[in-house]
Design an enzyme around this catalytic site. Structure first.
Site, PDB file in Angstrom:
ATOM      1  N   ILE A 146       1.088  -1.133  -0.364  1.00  0.00           N
ATOM      2  CA  ILE A 146      -0.174  -0.152  -0.617  1.00  0.00           C
ATOM      3  C   ILE A 146       1.248   1.219   0.105  1.00  0.00           C
ATOM      4  O   ILE A 146       2.125   1.164   0.443  1.00  0.00           O
ATOM      5  CB  ILE A 146      -0.479   0.248   1.120  1.00  0.00           C
ATOM      6  CG1 ILE A 146      -2.020  -1.639   1.409  1.00  0.00           C
ATOM      7  CG2 ILE A 146      -1.618   1.422   1.455  1.00  0.00           C
ATOM      8  CD1 ILE A 146      -2.888  -1.089   2.375  1.00  0.00           C
ATOM      9  N   ASP A 147       0.496   2.008  -0.988  1.00  0.00           N
ATOM     10  CA  ASP A 147       1.503   3.609  -0.717  1.00  0.00           C
ATOM     11  C   ASP A 147       1.216   4.562   0.683  1.00  0.00           C
ATOM     12  O   ASP A 147       0.755   4.366   1.609  1.00  0.00           O
ATOM     13  CB  ASP A 147       1.060   4.303  -1.660  1.00  0.00           C
ATOM     14  CG  ASP A 147       0.693   4.399  -3.539  1.00  0.00           C
ATOM     15  OD1 ASP A 147       1.522   3.281  -3.192  1.00  0.00           O
ATOM     16  OD2 ASP A 147       0.156   4.642  -4.169  1.00  0.00           O
ATOM     17  N   ARG A 148       2.670   4.759   0.509  1.00  0.00           N
ATOM     18  CA  ARG A 148       2.734   5.574   1.924  1.00  0.00           C
ATOM     19  C   ARG A 148       2.334   6.195   2.374  1.00  0.00           C
ATOM     20  O   ARG A 148       1.139   6.354   3.310  1.00  0.00           O
ATOM     21  CB  ARG A 148       3.992   6.311   2.094  1.00  0.00           C
ATOM     22  CG  ARG A 148       4.057   7.788   2.774  1.00  0.00           C
ATOM     23  CD  ARG A 148       5.086   8.277   3.034  1.00  0.00           C
ATOM     24  NE  ARG A 148       6.800   8.129   1.928  1.00  0.00           N
ATOM     25  CZ  ARG A 148       7.590   8.290   2.800  1.00  0.00           C
ATOM     26  NH1 ARG A 148       7.560   8.459   4.718  1.00  0.00           N
ATOM     27  NH2 ARG A 148       8.935   7.604   2.575  1.00  0.00           N
TER      28      ARG A 148
END
Length: 323
Positions: A146-148
C-alpha cells in the site's frame, strides 16, 4: 567448505534461487560455473540449477571464504525500527496489519529503517518467532503493498509456505480487498461498474486514463457504491472494489469521471484540499476477504473469513459514519 542444512522455510526452492539469497555475494556466473564443476553439491551428489531442495537436505559448497565474509550483519536493520503495530489478526502463519497513512511498507529512497516490514520483523524477533541467524534464505515478508499516503490492511507471511500460497492467491485474485474513499462531488449514479483504459507514465509517476483504447493502454475496471453523502460540503463516501489492479487506479479512475479524491495531490483539486486542510488522499483499504477457489493447503482455514479495519479517519470526520 561450507555446509547448509535445508530447513522447512528453505524447502521447495530451486538450488539457484536458494543460493542467490543464502550467499548473496556469490555472482551468478560463478554460481552456475561452480554447479557445472560439482563444487556445489546436495547430499554429496551433483545437482542442477533446477534441483528442488527438500527439508533435511545437506548442501555442500566448495567455494572461497570471501563469498561468506560479512554474512552475519553487525545489526539487522529491523532492530532500528519500532515494534508498534496495529494488528487486526495474527496466527502461526500470517499477520494482518492496519498500516497507517505516512508509514512506508518497504525501505525507499528516503533510507528510513522505520518501515512496516521492519516493524513486523522486529516484533516477531522480540516474540522469538523470527531468528534471522537460523534462517538461510527466508525472512517474514509482505504479500501486498500500500502506498505511503494510503492506509489499510497489509498481509505478512510468517513462513515460506504461507508466502508461496498467498503470493499465488494474490496473483490469481482470490482475495477481495475493499476500499473506502472520499470524493469531491457526489456521484449521480449511486453504484456503478466503470471501465476505462490506463497507461502508466514512468517519467511523471502518474497515469493516463481514457474511455477509448490507445496504444500501450490496459483495461481497468472499478466498481463502487456510495455509502454516505455530505451534501453541505459536496462530499461522498464510497466503497470501491478493484476488479483490476492498476497503478493509482481508484484515484485516477474516479478523477477521470469527475469525482477526484479529497486530499489527492496528483489527481485532485488542490484548492479544495487546502480548504479542508487534508494533505493526503482520503483512501483506505479497509476490508479483506479470503475467497479461495483453488486449494490453499495449510491456509485453507482462512477461506471465507473477512477482516475489517474499525476506524478510518475520514468516515466520522466528514460523514459521522461508523464502521
Amino acid at each position: 567448505m561450507r555446509e547448509f542444512i535445508i530447513n522447512q522455510n528453505d524447502a521447495g526452492q530451486r538450488v539457484d534461487k536458494f543460493l542467490t539469497k543464502a550467499v548473496p555475494k556469490l555472482p551468478k556466473n560463478l554460481l552456475y560455473k561452480y554447479l557445472r564443476l560439482k563444487r556445489i553439491k546436495v547430499n554429496g551428489k551433483r545437482c542442477e540449477i533446477s534441483t528442488r531442495l527438500a527439508c533435511g537436505d545437506v548442501m555442500q559448497l566448495y567455494i572461497n571464504d570471501e563469498f561468506f565474509e560479512g554474512e552475519v550483519a553487525d545489526r539487522p536493520a529491523f532492530l532500528s525500527a519500532p515494534t508498534s503495530l496495529n494488528i487486526i489478526y495474527e496466527d502461526e502463519n500470517i499477520i494482518l496489519c492496519d498500516k497507517k497513512c505516512g508509514l512506508v511498507v518497504h525501505e525507499d529512497e528516503s533510507g528510513s529503517t522505520d518501515t512496516l516490514i521492519n516493524r513486523i520483523q522486529h516484533y516477531l524477533y522480540e516474540k522469538g518467532e523470527y531468528r534471522p541467524e537460523e534462517e538461510l534464505s527466508f525472512a517474514p515478508a509482505l504479500c501486498n503493498r500500500i502506498d505511503r499516503n494510503t492506509g489499510g490492511i497489509v498481509i505478512c507471511a510468517k513462513n515460506a509456505e504461507s508466502l508461496r500460497v498467498l503470493n499465488q492467491k494474490v496473483k490469481d485474485r482470490e482475495l477481495e480487498k475493499l476500499y473506502l474513499c472520499v470524493t469531491v462531488g457526489i456521484p449521480k449514479e449511486k453504484s456503478a461498474r466503470l471501465t476505462a483504459y490506463h497507461q502508466k507514465d514512468e517519467t511523471t509517476k502518474t497515469v493516463k486514463v481514457s474511455d477509448k483504447k490507445f496504444q500501450g493502454s490496459r483495461t481497468m475496471i472499478t466498481s463502487y457504491r456510495v455509502l454516505a453523502e455530505n451534501k453541505a460540503d459536496d462530499l461522498a463516501l464510497l466503497e470501491v472494489d478493484l476488479i483490476t489492479g492498476r497503478t493509482h487506479q481508484i484515484r485516477a479512475h474516479l478523477a477521470h469521471i469527475g469525482y477526484p479524491l479529497l486530499g489527492d495531490g496528483k489527481y485532485g483539486i488542490n484548492k479544495v484540499n487546502r480548504a479542508y486542510n487534508v494533505k493526503t488522499q482520503a483512501l483506505y483499504s479497509y476490508k479483506l476477504t479470503f475467497k479461495f477457489t483453488t486449494d490453499a493447503g495449510t491456509l485453507e482455514y482462512l477461506n471465507g473469513k473477512s477482516f475489517q479495519v474499525k476506524d478510518v479517519w475520514f468516515c466520522e470526520k466528514f460523514f459521522g459514519y461508523k464502521l
